[in-house]
Design an enzyme around this catalytic site. Structure first.
Site, PDB file in Angstrom:
ATOM      1  N   MET A  42      37.655  -3.937-104.922  1.00  0.00           N
ATOM      2  CA  MET A  42      38.873  -3.148-104.935  1.00  0.00           C
ATOM      3  C   MET A  42      39.938  -3.850-105.761  1.00  0.00           C
ATOM      4  O   MET A  42      39.905  -5.066-105.941  1.00  0.00           O
ATOM      5  CB  MET A  42      39.374  -2.894-103.513  1.00  0.00           C
TER       6      MET A  42
ATOM      7  N   HIS B 238      35.983 -12.920-105.011  1.00  0.00           N
ATOM      8  CA  HIS B 238      37.140 -13.041-104.114  1.00  0.00           C
ATOM      9  C   HIS B 238      36.631 -13.417-102.730  1.00  0.00           C
ATOM     10  O   HIS B 238      36.044 -12.607-102.020  1.00  0.00           O
ATOM     11  CB  HIS B 238      37.913 -11.724-104.041  1.00  0.00           C
TER      12      HIS B 238
END
Length: 352
Positions: free
Chosen positions: A288, A194
Site C-alpha cells: 500500500m 516495509h
C-alpha cells in the site's frame, strides 16, 4: 477508503480488544465481533463473515497460527496478525504468514494505549488494505517456474544489480521471486520490505533458506557481490554509497522517513541509480502507498529496466499502481512471471 469494511478483533486481552476495536471504529471500520481466543475467532468468522480479522499471535485454547490455518480452510478471510515487537515473536509471526495471514502489524510496547493512539492511522490503513485482499486467489506456484525451463537456453550478460521493493503482502512474494532466481544470473540484490526492526533479520534468514543466494540483513558499510542479497534493516534507510569492481557498499541511516516509512524503497532505488554504472533492474511488488514510484522514475532515467507486479496477483495494488502511473515501468507481470521477467533483462539467446 474504509466504508463498508467489517472486522473481527481477536485478542486474549480485554484491554487490547477494546483499544483496537475503538481505534478501528473511530477510523470508520465496523467491528462486528470480538474474540478472546483462536477458537472463538474461527467460530466468529464463520458466523459473521467479516471482511478482515485482526489476530493476536499468542492466545489460550488456540493460538493465532492455528486459528488462521482453520479460517483459511473453513472460511477464507484476510487475516492481519498483531505481534509483539520482539525478536522472539518474529518466528511465530512468519509462521502465521505461512498459514495464510496476509501481513502483520506490531503491537507497541511501553504505554500501550498512548502508543496505539499514535499508530492508529497506520492500523486503520493496513486493516482497510488487508480487507480488500482476495485470499481465495492467493497461493504458491503449482507448476515449476519458467526460469527453470528457460535457463538452459540462455546466457547471462552484464554485471547486474536488482532492487526489489515491497510492502503489504510482500514477504511471501519476495521469497518466491528470490527462490526462482538462479544463482547463475549473479545478481547483486537489494531488498527493501516495509518491516519493523526485529523482524528483518529473520526475514533475511527465510529468504536465504529458500533461495540459492547468500542473503543477510544489511549492516552499515556492508559490501555486496554477485550472488548475494541484502535486506534493508528495520527502521533504517539503506543507501548505496559506493560501487567498484563489481561490488556495492551500502550505508544505513535513520534520516527522516520518506513516504511515512523507514526503510523506504525510494531511498535505495534513488541512490542505486546515482551510484551504480552497471545494469540495474528495479522491481515493485505488492504494497500500500506510493513508496518506490519516485525511485522507479530515477532508475529509468539512469537506464535501468523496470518491472511492477500486476493487480491480479498483488495483495494490495498500491505501490505497483503508483509505479505504473509514472509511465516508467517497462513490464507489468503476474508474480509467477516476475523472476523470468527479471532474467529477460540480463540474458541473451544462446545460438548453436
Amino acid at each position: 477508503m474504509t466504508g463498508g469494511v467489517r472486522a473481527v478483533v481477536a485478542d486474549d486481552s480485554h484491554f487490547m480488544r477494546s483499544v483496537i476495536s475503538d481505534i478501528l471504529r473511530d477510523g470508520g471500520i465496523d467491528v462486528v465481533a470480538e474474540a478472546k481466543n483462536g477458537r472463538e475467532a474461527v467460530e466468529t468468522v464463520v458466523t459473521h463473515e467479516p471482511d478482515v480479522v485482526t489476530m493476536d499471535v499468542e492466545m489460550p485454547e488456540m493460538d493465532g497460527i492455528e486459528a488462521t490455518e482453520l479460517i483459511m480452510a473453513e472460511k477464507p478471510t484476510p487475516v492481519l496478525m498483531l505481534s509483539a515487537h520482539t525478536n522472539e515473536r518474529a518466528d511465530v509471526t512468519f509462521e502465521a504468514l505461512d498459514k495464510g495471514a496476509v501481513d502483520f502489524f506490531t503491537k507497541p510496547g511501553g504505554e500501550v494505549s498512548m502508543e496505539m493512539s499514535r499508530l492508529k492511522d497506520q492500523l486503520v490503513d493496513i486493516v482497510s488494505s488487508v480487507a480488500r485482499v482476495d485470499v481465495a486467489k492467493r497461493g504458491t506456484r503449482s507448476s515449476p517456474p519458467a526460469t527453470e525451463q528457460s535457463t538452459p537456453d540462455r546466457t547471462y550478460v552484464g554485471d547486474p544489480t536488482l532492487v526489489i521493493g515491497s510492502s503489504t503482502g510482500g514477504p511471501k512474494m519476495v521469497e518466491q521471486v528470490m527462490a526462482e532466481l538462479p544463482l547463475a544470473a549473479d545478481f547483486r540484490v537489494l531488498i527493501v520490505q516495509h518491516m519493523p526492526e526485529g523482524f528483518t533479520g529473520r526475514f533475511s534468514e527465510r529468504i536465504d533458506n529458500r533461495s540459492d543466494y547468500d542473503v543477510r540483513e544489511a549492516t552499515d558499510g556492508a559490501r555486496l557481490a554477485g550472488g548475494e542479497a541484502l535486506v534493508a534493516a528495520g527502521d533504517r534507510h539503506m543507501e548505496v554509497t559506493n560501487y567498484r569492481n563489481g561490488r556495492l557498499r551500502v550505508g544505513l541511516t535513520q534520516d527522516p522517513p520518506e513516504n511515512s516509512v523507514r526503510p523506504a524503497v525510494d531511498v535505495t532505488m534513488r541512490t542505486a541509480a546515482a551510484v551504480v554504472d552497471a545494469p540495474i533492474v528495479g522491481v515493485i511488488l505488492t504494497g500500500m502507498g506510493g513508496d518506490g514510484a519516485d525511485g522507479i522514475v530515477e532508475l529509468k532515467d539512469a537506464g535501468a529496466r523496470t518491472i511492477a507486479q500486476d493487480e491480479a496477483t498483488s495483495a494490495v495494488y498500491g505501490m505497483p499502481k503508483r509505479a505504473v502511473e509514472t509511465g516508467c515501468v517497462d513490464s507489468v507481470l503476474a508474480i509467477d512471471d516476475i523472476a523470468s521477467g527479471i532474467l529477460d533483462t540480463v540474458t541473451t539467446e544462446v545460438t548453436s
